[in-house]
Design a protein around this motif. Structure first.
Motif: not given
Length: 323
Positions: A196-201
């Motif tokens: 999995s990847l975690l992304s924050a915008d």
């Protein structure tokens, strides 16, 4: 705690006192350093000449009478071997089953170096080097689980997934975006296992993504999301579980757990974005570096974060499953 300093010092810090317990010299100026996946004590160090070396931290135990003493040391893992990376903006390293994979990126150029039969204590073998011209530029490269694929990420939000096990040449098998057109990425990190990847915008939305097969083929799918109260300055995943800390631009720390889809705890640091942050392997301590002279620790009590009413009574989408 191990701290690698730009001038080439490796400092082992006693977190009980904040004092430096041991210092070792690498004899190189350090440009960048990171942990090698999926190892817990192996570190990739890049010097200012863009050469890569691997070092292992160890903590031998001895006894003086009945008193136990723990020492600390940092040793070159592959006979002081260094390998040139060339010009790059980001890199990643994965070592498993005697196979060392190094990926580096610079604009539209991706370079893959595969070192076969790499054994501890022996110099690096001659790598198989592949230079790949991409259709667009990317800012981050993340090698996926078991070096089977890699993620290419741009802070504009673009993402691509590349198959590394192709019998011919690595090929892009998915391209998409991790943000809406009005936002951009401010942080992205892999979760435990690198599936999995975690992304924050830029709006504070944190999302978990992982590959799944759909009617359109293999895609990167958003599984769940968390709305952070403020824009995120740093994401810090746990080493052995699926939790993570989001450090907000307002100085607030938020502890989340992905599988149970919960915000577990919050705390204030009374400072802005840290220069560095890390979670202890047992997930019971968070260490932040607000500036070069200050080290802050936060104790964490979080024994069963996977438990929630939704985890008990609702459907949960786990990694590796199609639904």
């Amino acid at each position: 705690m191990l701290r690698l300093v730009a001038d080439g010092r490796a400092e082992f810090i006693d977190l009980n006192t904040g004092a430096v317990a041991n210092t070792e010299a690498l004899d190189v100026a350090i440009r960048s350093a990171r942990r090698v996946e999926p190892e817990s004590s192996l570190y990739a160090v890049v010097d200012t000449a863009n050469r890569l070396g691997l070092y292992r931290a160890s903590y031998p135990i001895s006894f003086v009478g009945e008193r136990r003493q723990i020492a600390s040391q940092l040793d070159s893992e592959f006979a002081d071997s260094w390998t040139p990376l060339g010009t790059f903006t980001d890199f990643d390293v994965y070592y498993q089953d005697y196979q060392l994979t190094v990926a580096s990126i610079h604009g539209r150029e991706l370079t893959l170096r595969e070192f076969p039969d790499t054994e501890y204590g022996f110099p690096f073998a001659s790598p198989v080097v592949r230079n790949i011209e991409l259709e667009r530029g990317y800012d981050r490269v993340v090698i996926g689980s078991q070096s089977a694929w890699l993620y290419l990420i741009s802070y504009s939000g673009a993402v691509a997934m590349m198959d590394l096990r192709s019998s011919r040449s690595p090929a892009v098998i998915y391209s998409g975006t991790l943000t809406t057109p009005d936002e951009h990425l401010v942080a992205v990190e892999p979760l435990l296992g690198r599936f999995s990847l975690l992304s924050a915008d830029s709006a504070g939305l944190i999302s978990q993504w992982f590959p799944a097969r759909t009617d359109s083929g293999r895609e990167l799918v958003k599984v769940r999301s968390f709305q952070n109260p403020s824009p995120v300055s740093r994401l810090v995943p746990e080493l052995r579980r699926k939790g993570f800390v989001a450090h907000g631009s307002d100085g607030q720390l938020n502890l989340y757990y992905t599988t149970s889809h919960r915000l577990l705890a919050t705390a204030s640091t009374h400072s802005g974005a840290p220069l560095f942050a890390a979670i202890a392997p047992r997930a019971d301590l968070l260490v932040t570096l607000p500036d070069q002279q200050t080290l802050t620790t936060h104790e964490i009590s979080n024994e069963h974060p996977e438990i929630s009413f939704s985890a008990l009574w609702s459907k949960i989408w786990y990694e590796g499953y199609q639904e």
